[in-house]
Design an enzyme around this catalytic site. Structure first.
Site: not given
Length: 490
Positions: A11, A14, A19, A26, A52, A65, A68, A138, A441
């Site tokens: 971030c 801060c 992840c 997160h 943040h 961002c 956005c 991939c 894949h």
């Protein structure tokens, strides 16, 4: 939070690290948790700062961002984003130096980890570099890894001079993103060059092609977004755009320099697609003769078509045979597919030929001959076909040779070819796993310095020829065999 060491995003408000969007998300949760509920009070500048919304990928140094929901291409007036990038790069360099010392100590102690291999009795490091998946990318990774192992093609780009996009104190340093200089300056050649240079240098286990992917988004709108795409379609767009950009003298290389390079690659090369020859056409370019005969008056029409790859149908009689060991009838081979492509066929009612002698559309036959073979023969097996409203996959196993694919019988004038100029050896295979073109894949097998590797996004593993030949190939890359002494012939 999740203890993941994949794709860390920091971030920029801060400095907390979470992840990224392609792991457990997160970093996005951190953004959501930091949102301030809108009240009747006016939003102050301080409130704006604590939201943040902007973070940076610590692996690729791209800035994102969440408000956005897009990557950020500009910087602050003081160039603070670039300073963060340089700081992260310094940290990475110091970490790499200490890691190198650690690996050297491991070698001295003969305590070898899984990234070390035994080759001819001596220990060597596995220097292959994977490509991070940016979200269903991939299809791109498999093509890039295949092209990176076509030595003549790859070396041309790696030896091109780098574009100096920054001046002053940052000149000569690593340029993180072509796009940071504005959308008009994006260069596919430059980002392709940087990606190829990052592979096989052994300095990292995986490289993020995010900067290249951004340029792909910019110049190839078909591939915007994170949905699964067709690897063959991507390869064709990529080669076509590299060809066009090289013609225009991009990447700081003049048109004359490019033509000199190509003349040394192939002095006899006559295959030009959309203008002057480039390394793309010099390596992948071949020529087909398309022969059409009117069945009413017998008039013959011939036309020469340049090609970068050949798309081969899997003959209908083999389409129910899924595995190599299935007993129902003969096995489909690559030769069956090539024969189906070049054999004489009668055009159906929807493809009537406009006969110039009869002055109307007539029934006719068509046959392909190869007038000129390329240095690298790319063969695409047409595994996806439309039935009513669905695009189904043909999952048939097609047997293909690792060495000695003989193309002489498909040539228009075989008597004019040399004894080994028609023999090809396999260098890479792209495989599609799954049932549909919009899902599944992609992985790739490729040969490098006599060893076969399996490229599965970030993961690269050493494999053997027995595993490669069992693959259900989607795209095959064959390299023209160089003339050797008679004892080496197969």
């Amino acid at each position: 939070v999740c203890r993941s060491n994949k794709s860390p995003w920091v971030c920029l408000t801060c400095s907390s690290v979470h992840c990224g969007r392609y792991v457990n998300g997160h970093a996005k949760k951190h953004y959501e948790d930091a949102q301030i509920p809108i009240t009747n009070h006016k939003k102050t500048e301080k409130q704006e700062k604590v939201q943040h919304t902007v973070c940076m990928d610590c692996s690729s140094y791209s800035t994102y961002c969440y408000r956005c929901d897009d990557f950020v291409v500009n910087d602050t007036k003081l160039g603070l984003v670039q300073k963060v990038r340089e700081h992260l790069q310094n940290l990475e360099n110091s970490a790499f130096t200490s890691d190198r010392h650690r690996k050297r100590k491991l070698l001295e102690n003969s305590s070898l980890n899984s990234k070390l291999l035994k080759v001819n009795g001596s220990t060597t490091a596995l220097c292959a570099t994977g490509l991070r998946n940016l979200g269903n990318t991939c299809f791109m990774n498999a093509i890039l890894q295949s092209l990176s192992n076509i030595q003549q093609f790859c070396c041309y780009f790696k030896e091109l001079p780098a574009v100096e996009l920054r001046n002053g104190k940052t000149a000569g340093r690593r340029t993180y993103h072509t796009r940071s200089q504005g959308d008009n300056n994006v260069s596919l050649v430059e980002e392709f060059r940087k990606t190829l240079c990052a592979l096989w240098q052994g300095s990292q286990t995986a490289f993020s092609p995010e900067s290249l992917f951004y340029v792909v988004w910019k110049i190839m709108p078909n591939f915007r977004g994170y949905q699964q795409q067709d690897a063959h379609e991507f390869m064709r767009y990529l080669l076509d755009h590299l060809h066009l950009e090289l013609q225009g003298g991009f990447n700081g290389v003049s048109r004359s320099v490019i033509s000199q390079e190509n003349s040394s690659l192939s002095a006899s090369n006559k295959c030009c697609i959309n203008g002057a020859s480039t390394v793309v056409t010099a390596i992948f370019g071949g020529i087909l003769q398309n022969e059409v005969n009117c069945l009413i008056c017998g008039t013959e029409s011939r036309k020469f078509d340049p090609f970068l790859d050949l798309s081969l149908d899997i003959p209908s009689q083999f389409r129910n045979k899924r595995t190599k060991n299935q007993e129902n009838g003969p096995m489909c081979t690559l030769r069956d597919c090539l024969r189906s492509f070049t054999d004489l066929e009668e055009l159906d009612e929807t493809e009537l030929y406009m006969c110039h002698k009869c002055k109307k559309k007539q029934k006719s036959t068509k046959k392909f001959w190869i007038q000129k073979l390329p240095k690298v023969l790319c063969l695409h097996l047409k595994r996806f076909h439309w039935t009513a409203y669905l695009r189904n996959k043909v999952d048939t196993y097609v047997e293909f040779p690792l060495r000695g694919l003989d193309m002489k019988c498909y040539l228009l004038e075989p008597e004019n070819s040399g004894p080994e100029s028609c023999l090809y050896d396999l260098v890479a295979v792209v495989v599609h796993h799954g049932s549909g073109v919009g899902s599944g894949h992609y992985t790739a097998y490729a040969a490098h310095e006599g060893r076969w590797f399996h490229f599965n996004d970030s993961t690269v593993t050493l494999t053997d020829e027995e595993t490669v030949v069992k693959a259900k190939a989607y795209i095959l890359f064959y390299v023209e065999r160089q003339a050797k002494s008679g004892s080496d012939k197969l």
